[in-house]
Design a protein around this motif. Structure first.
Motif, PDB file in Angstrom:
ATOM      1  N   ARG A 137       0.836  -1.209   0.000  1.00 57.29           N
ATOM      2  CA  ARG A 137       0.000   0.000   0.000  1.00 57.29           C
ATOM      3  C   ARG A 137       0.864   1.248   0.000  1.00 57.29           C
ATOM      4  NH1 ARG A 137      -2.177   3.330   3.773  1.00 57.29           N
ATOM      5  NH2 ARG A 137      -1.212   2.130   5.457  1.00 57.29           N
ATOM      6  N   LYS A 138       1.898   1.273   0.833  1.00 57.87           N
ATOM      7  CA  LYS A 138       2.807   2.431   0.885  1.00 57.87           C
ATOM      8  C   LYS A 138       3.550   2.590  -0.447  1.00 57.87           C
ATOM      9  CE  LYS A 138       2.122   3.664   5.203  1.00 57.87           C
ATOM     10  NZ  LYS A 138       3.016   3.253   6.255  1.00 57.87           N
ATOM     11  N   GLU A 139       3.869   1.484  -1.066  1.00 55.53           N
ATOM     12  CA  GLU A 139       4.558   1.528  -2.355  1.00 55.53           C
ATOM     13  C   GLU A 139       3.662   2.170  -3.422  1.00 55.53           C
ATOM     14  OE1 GLU A 139       7.304  -1.564  -4.898  1.00 55.53           O
ATOM     15  OE2 GLU A 139       5.397  -2.312  -4.097  1.00 55.53           O
ATOM     16  N   ASP A 140       2.378   1.808  -3.406  1.00 51.71           N
ATOM     17  CA  ASP A 140       1.429   2.379  -4.369  1.00 51.71           C
ATOM     18  C   ASP A 140       1.234   3.863  -4.113  1.00 51.71           C
ATOM     19  OD1 ASP A 140      -0.576   1.986  -6.529  1.00 51.71           O
ATOM     20  OD2 ASP A 140      -1.975   2.578  -4.928  1.00 51.71           O
ATOM     21  N   LEU A 141       1.128   4.230  -2.830  1.00 50.09           N
ATOM     22  CA  LEU A 141       0.957   5.651  -2.495  1.00 50.09           C
ATOM     23  C   LEU A 141       2.190   6.460  -2.872  1.00 50.09           C
ATOM     24  CD1 LEU A 141      -0.757   5.327   1.011  1.00 50.09           C
ATOM     25  CD2 LEU A 141      -1.828   6.033  -1.144  1.00 50.09           C
ATOM     26  N   PHE A 142       3.378   5.833  -2.686  1.00 52.11           N
ATOM     27  CA  PHE A 142       4.607   6.548  -3.015  1.00 52.11           C
ATOM     28  C   PHE A 142       4.704   6.809  -4.517  1.00 52.11           C
ATOM     29  CE2 PHE A 142       9.151   6.393  -4.181  1.00 52.11           C
ATOM     30  CZ  PHE A 142       9.595   7.507  -3.503  1.00 52.11           C
ATOM     31  N   ARG A 143       4.280   5.830  -5.311  1.00 50.28           N
ATOM     32  CA  ARG A 143       4.322   6.012  -6.765  1.00 50.28           C
ATOM     33  C   ARG A 143       3.377   7.128  -7.223  1.00 50.28           C
ATOM     34  NH1 ARG A 143       4.548   0.210  -7.147  1.00 50.28           N
ATOM     35  NH2 ARG A 143       2.284   0.229  -7.474  1.00 50.28           N
ATOM     36  N   ASN A 144       2.265   7.316  -6.458  1.00 47.17           N
ATOM     37  CA  ASN A 144       1.291   8.358  -6.823  1.00 47.17           C
ATOM     38  C   ASN A 144       1.563   9.677  -6.110  1.00 47.17           C
ATOM     39  OD1 ASN A 144      -0.791   6.963  -8.622  1.00 47.17           O
ATOM     40  ND2 ASN A 144      -0.677   5.539  -6.874  1.00 47.17           N
ATOM     41  N   GLY A 145       2.680   9.765  -5.398  1.00 44.02           N
ATOM     42  CA  GLY A 145       3.074  11.016  -4.771  1.00 44.02           C
ATOM     43  C   GLY A 145       2.326  11.332  -3.507  1.00 44.02           C
ATOM     44  N   VAL A 146       1.604  10.356  -2.947  1.00 46.10           N
ATOM     45  CA  VAL A 146       0.830  10.628  -1.729  1.00 46.10           C
ATOM     46  C   VAL A 146       1.667  10.331  -0.491  1.00 46.10           C
ATOM     47  CG1 VAL A 146      -1.244  10.005  -0.415  1.00 46.10           C
ATOM     48  CG2 VAL A 146      -1.303  10.074  -2.921  1.00 46.10           C
ATOM     49  N   SER A 147       2.489   9.242  -0.545  1.00 42.40           N
ATOM     50  CA  SER A 147       3.307   8.837   0.599  1.00 42.40           C
ATOM     51  C   SER A 147       4.733   9.328   0.410  1.00 42.40           C
ATOM     52  CB  SER A 147       3.286   7.312   0.743  1.00 42.40           C
ATOM     53  OG  SER A 147       4.110   6.913   1.803  1.00 42.40           O
ATOM     54  N   ARG A 150      10.272   8.327   3.372  1.00 47.37           N
ATOM     55  CA  ARG A 150      10.504   7.841   4.736  1.00 47.37           C
ATOM     56  C   ARG A 150       9.464   6.797   5.120  1.00 47.37           C
ATOM     57  NH1 ARG A 150       8.707   9.496   9.748  1.00 47.37           N
ATOM     58  NH2 ARG A 150      10.162   9.137  11.495  1.00 47.37           N
ATOM     59  N   GLU A 151       8.202   7.045   4.820  1.00 48.20           N
ATOM     60  CA  GLU A 151       7.141   6.087   5.135  1.00 48.20           C
ATOM     61  C   GLU A 151       7.332   4.775   4.346  1.00 48.20           C
ATOM     62  OE1 GLU A 151       3.321   8.896   6.260  1.00 48.20           O
ATOM     63  OE2 GLU A 151       3.797   8.559   4.151  1.00 48.20           O
ATOM     64  N   MET A 152       7.821   4.929   3.136  1.00 52.16           N
ATOM     65  CA  MET A 152       8.070   3.766   2.305  1.00 52.16           C
ATOM     66  C   MET A 152       9.186   2.897   2.908  1.00 52.16           C
ATOM     67  SD  MET A 152       7.377   1.983  -0.331  1.00 52.16           S
ATOM     68  CE  MET A 152       8.175   0.684  -1.255  1.00 52.16           C
ATOM     69  N   GLU A 153      10.254   3.528   3.348  1.00 52.06           N
ATOM     70  CA  GLU A 153      11.375   2.800   3.941  1.00 52.06           C
ATOM     71  C   GLU A 153      10.979   2.130   5.257  1.00 52.06           C
ATOM     72  OE1 GLU A 153      14.418   5.706   4.279  1.00 52.06           O
ATOM     73  OE2 GLU A 153      14.953   5.648   2.137  1.00 52.06           O
ATOM     74  N   GLU A 154      10.166   2.781   6.057  1.00 52.90           N
ATOM     75  CA  GLU A 154       9.688   2.193   7.308  1.00 52.90           C
ATOM     76  C   GLU A 154       8.863   0.938   7.042  1.00 52.90           C
ATOM     77  OE1 GLU A 154       7.572   5.232   9.328  1.00 52.90           O
ATOM     78  OE2 GLU A 154       9.373   6.205  10.147  1.00 52.90           O
ATOM     79  N   ALA A 155       8.035   0.985   6.008  1.00 50.69           N
ATOM     80  CA  ALA A 155       7.213  -0.178   5.665  1.00 50.69           C
ATOM     81  C   ALA A 155       8.080  -1.355   5.215  1.00 50.69           C
ATOM     82  CB  ALA A 155       6.215   0.210   4.572  1.00 50.69           C
ATOM     83  N   VAL A 156       9.124  -1.056   4.457  1.00 51.29           N
ATOM     84  CA  VAL A 156      10.037  -2.114   4.002  1.00 51.29           C
ATOM     85  C   VAL A 156      10.767  -2.736   5.194  1.00 51.29           C
ATOM     86  CG1 VAL A 156      12.137  -2.574   2.676  1.00 51.29           C
ATOM     87  CG2 VAL A 156      10.340  -1.128   1.704  1.00 51.29           C
ATOM     88  N   ASN A 157      11.207  -1.916   6.154  1.00 52.50           N
ATOM     89  CA  ASN A 157      11.899  -2.431   7.331  1.00 52.50           C
ATOM     90  C   ASN A 157      10.980  -3.307   8.187  1.00 52.50           C
ATOM     91  OD1 ASN A 157      14.301  -1.168   6.690  1.00 52.50           O
ATOM     92  ND2 ASN A 157      13.835   0.698   7.841  1.00 52.50           N
ATOM     93  N   LEU A 158       9.733  -2.864   8.356  1.00 59.53           N
ATOM     94  CA  LEU A 158       8.777  -3.651   9.142  1.00 59.53           C
ATOM     95  C   LEU A 158       8.502  -5.001   8.482  1.00 59.53           C
ATOM     96  CD1 LEU A 158       6.232  -0.866  10.224  1.00 59.53           C
ATOM     97  CD2 LEU A 158       7.891  -2.081  11.675  1.00 59.53           C
TER      98      LEU A 158
END
Length: 368
Positions: A137-147, A150-158
């Motif tokens: 979900r964070k990856e999709d939001l990041f691609r659309n400029g919403v996320s 930093r939020e993307m990296e946190e999701a990957v670490n989790l």
């Protein structure tokens, strides 16, 4: 007159004492004479005809060491069966003497500790799935400029942490041969055989509660091959080598010989017995050898040339075994020898003689 008789008696006594105290290194005889360890035989005497000689030769000879041993299992083919968790036996699949293959179910245990391990696995599995969904979900939001990045990296670490916890929980169950893909929460734990073999001990009772530190309740062993443990004296070690062949004699089966080979020799000597433990592998397809059984082992060294003489040429005194070695036609020397073994009328000598020596083979006892 009395004085004259006394003088004559003294002279006679002097002659007798002189005769008794001759040369200490010589013993006079009608047919031979000793000087030290050398004997001189009168060539014209009847004794000369009774002395027969032979030339010392060498023969191929395999040294044999005989010792006692016991039958032991090969550790990699012997398994103690005990549950890893405390629990109650709910079902048994085996009986004494039953042949089993590796990974065969032996019995089931209902264990609260095992159920707890199941819960941890399913929880880790659920957290991994949630972390994977959140990352996507964070990856999709990041691609659309919403996320944000930093939020993307946190999701990957989790997700990475959740995957590690899942793999650890999965591995913890797979150690006990649990099929985690087919596992249902609350199912009993199935204890499986780690090796192929025969159930040689079975103490399972349905309903029996087993502690996590309980003694093994069953033993599975593959006894198609066994170890024979023997103690070999320090002085005989030079005759035994890895892969040396041996014959095994079992009192329970008189007349039957079983073959084996040396597998391992300990590097340390037992200081009390001055011996070394030797392990030998022996075929036991007929199941004749039972664990703990006593056997007699005949180790055979590689053939080598060794001095051999007729057994009847050996003579014995209080301290040594000896023979008479010819120095010339009528001169012989008393020579100590070390005897290895006598066999079929032959004596195998380890020291004192060499090939080509001429010795008295018959009649030497006349010179004792």
């Amino acid at each position: 007159m009395a004085k004259k008789n006394l003088f004559c008696n003294l002279c006679l006594l002097t002659l007798i004492l002189t005769g008794c105290n001759g040369h200490p290194e010589e013993e006079q005889g009608a047919a031979y004479k000793f000087v030290g360890n050398t004997v001189y035989v009168d060539p014209g005497s009847v004794l000369k005809e009774k002395l027969k000689t032979v030339t010392v030769e060498e023969e191929l000879y395999s040294k044999e060491i005989i010792t006692a041993g016991t039958i032991q299992p090969i550790p990699t083919q012997y398994a103690y069966i005990a549950p890893p968790f405390a629990g109650r036996v709910s079902k048994s699949y085996i009986s004494l003497g039953q042949a089993v293959r590796g990974n065969t179910p032996l019995f089931e245990v209902i264990s609260s500790d095992f159920i707890e391990a199941q819960k941890e696995f399913f929880q880790a599995q659920s957290e991994r799935e949630l972390a994977l969904k959140d990352m996507r979900r964070k990856e999709d939001l990041f691609r659309n400029g919403v996320s944000s990045q930093r939020e993307m990296e946190e999701a990957v670490n989790l997700l990475s942490i959740a995957e590690k916890e899942y793999e650890n929980a999965r591995a913890a169950l797979q150690i006990y041969h649990v099929d985690v893909d087919q596992m249902v929460l609350g199912q009993p734990m199935v204890i499986r055989s780690p090796i192929s073999g025969t159930v040689i001990e079975n103490n399972l009772v349905t309903g029996l509660y087993l502690k996590d530190d309980a003694e093994p309740v069953a033993i599975v062993a593959d006894l198609s091959q066994v170890w024979i443990t023997a103690q070999v004296k320090e002085k005989d070690l030079r005759f035994i080598h890895v892969r040396s062949e041996m014959d095994i004699h079992v009192p329970a089966y008189p007349g039957k010989e079983i073959k084996g080979k040396v597998f391992h020799m300990d590097e340390a000597i037992d200081e009390e017995t001055r011996s070394v433990k030797v392990l030998s592998v022996c075929d036991n397809q007929e199941n004749l050898l039972k664990l703990g059984m006593y056997v007699t082992i005949h180790f055979t060294d590689e053939p080598r040339d060794q001095v051999v003489i007729p057994e009847k040429s050996l003579l014995q005194d209080e301290k040594t075994t000896y023979v008479f070695v010819a120095q010339s036609a009528d001169v012989y020397v008393k020579t100590p020898v070390e005897l290895d073994v006598t066999k079929d009328g032959k004596a195998f000598i380890t020291s004192g003689l060499k090939k080509g020596d001429v010795i008295i083979s018959e009649g030497g006892y006349y010179l004792k």
